[in-house]
Scaffold this motif. Structure first.
Motif, PDB file in Angstrom:
ATOM      1  N   HIS A 241      63.197 -22.157  -4.190  1.00  7.49           N
ATOM      2  CA  HIS A 241      62.684 -21.532  -5.404  1.00  7.49           C
ATOM      3  C   HIS A 241      62.946 -20.035  -5.516  1.00  7.49           C
ATOM      4  O   HIS A 241      62.613 -19.447  -6.549  1.00  7.49           O
ATOM      5  CB  HIS A 241      61.182 -21.796  -5.531  1.00  7.49           C
ATOM      6  CG  HIS A 241      60.858 -23.237  -5.779  1.00  7.49           C
ATOM      7  ND1 HIS A 241      60.937 -23.808  -7.028  1.00  7.49           N
ATOM      8  CD2 HIS A 241      60.486 -24.231  -4.933  1.00  7.49           C
ATOM      9  CE1 HIS A 241      60.611 -25.077  -6.948  1.00  7.49           C
ATOM     10  NE2 HIS A 241      60.345 -25.370  -5.689  1.00  7.49           N
TER      11      HIS A 241
ATOM     12  N   HIS B 276      57.621 -14.579 -10.045  1.00  8.96           N
ATOM     13  CA  HIS B 276      57.030 -15.917  -9.929  1.00  8.96           C
ATOM     14  C   HIS B 276      55.548 -15.831  -9.586  1.00  8.96           C
ATOM     15  O   HIS B 276      54.728 -16.582 -10.129  1.00  8.96           O
ATOM     16  CB  HIS B 276      57.749 -16.752  -8.868  1.00  8.96           C
ATOM     17  CG  HIS B 276      59.060 -17.304  -9.302  1.00  8.96           C
ATOM     18  ND1 HIS B 276      59.181 -18.187 -10.344  1.00  8.96           N
ATOM     19  CD2 HIS B 276      60.316 -17.102  -8.838  1.00  8.96           C
ATOM     20  CE1 HIS B 276      60.445 -18.505 -10.507  1.00  8.96           C
ATOM     21  NE2 HIS B 276      61.161 -17.857  -9.600  1.00  8.96           N
TER      22      HIS B 276
ATOM     23  N   ASP C 276      52.545 -17.180 -11.973  1.00  8.83           N
ATOM     24  CA  ASP C 276      51.634 -18.227 -11.523  1.00  8.83           C
ATOM     25  C   ASP C 276      50.176 -17.775 -11.593  1.00  8.83           C
ATOM     26  O   ASP C 276      49.300 -18.555 -11.980  1.00  8.83           O
ATOM     27  CB  ASP C 276      51.978 -18.666 -10.092  1.00  8.83           C
ATOM     28  CG  ASP C 276      53.287 -19.435 -10.030  1.00  8.83           C
ATOM     29  OD1 ASP C 276      53.746 -19.917 -11.083  1.00  8.83           O
ATOM     30  OD2 ASP C 276      53.856 -19.534  -8.919  1.00  8.83           O
TER      31      ASP C 276
END
Length: 187
Positions: free
Chosen positions: A71, A88, A92
């Motif tokens: 990822h 990221h 999140d």
């Protein structure tokens, strides 16, 4: 002499400030790059459970590809790695606190859309060296050397390889039928 003293003091102050700052940043990045950290978020826990039963953890070679391997960009691309990890993580956290319901399928599709073949090719390097699997070799050739307009991603065919809800681990040596990619998804 005075110029050298000022320069030495500034360098010393820079080291005193930079070393702890770098150490804390590195420590934070290492600790937040583990599957255990990813599983601490209840939205991601099913993905980590599915990953643990996949061949990316359980394989005869003993190799484990964790969340960061797939990822995020390679860690040797330092700026890209830190930028992607920060982006990221912020995304999140914002989704966790702002969005009422976590749509796992929608987020899975967004993750697959953001994948680049280079993510898979960090580990899977010799995709054309399969003389006993001609179909797989030809399929991989069309991904590695696509004609204009026919570009594909690895996850177009291998979308169910890691994060599926299969509860049993299918080791290569115990499978009755060898793994076959599901092929292109029909949208």
């Amino acid at each position: 002499m005075k110029k050298y003293m000022i320069a030495a003091i500034l360098i010393g102050v820079g080291i005193v400030i930079a070393f702890p700052l770098f150490s804390m940043t590195y420590y934070t990045m290492v600790r937040t790059s583990t599957p255990e950290f990813c599983a601490s978020c209840h939205e991601i826990k099913p993905a980590v459970v599915a990953w643990r039963s996949s061949t990316h953890v359980n394989n005869p070679q003993g190799f484990v590809a964790d969340c960061m391997d797939c990822h995020l960009p390679a860690p040797h691309k330092t700026f890209d790695f830190f930028f992607a990890k920060t982006l990221h993580g912020a995304k999140d956290v914002i989704k966790h606190f702002i969005i009422d319901e976590y749509d796992r399928q929608k987020n899975r599709e967004a993750a697959y859309a953001s994948f680049d073949n280079a993510q898979c090719q960090k580990c899977h390097r010799n995709l054309l060296g399969m003389p006993h699997k001609r179909g797989a070799m030809l399929a991989h050739r069309t991904v590695l050397y696509p004609r204009p307009g026919y570009e594909k991603k690895c996850v177009d065919c291998h979308y169910d390889l890691v994060h599926n809800d299969q509860v049993t681990v299918m080791y290569k040596q115990y499978r009755q039928v060898p793994y076959q990619a599901k092929g292109l998804r029909k949208l």
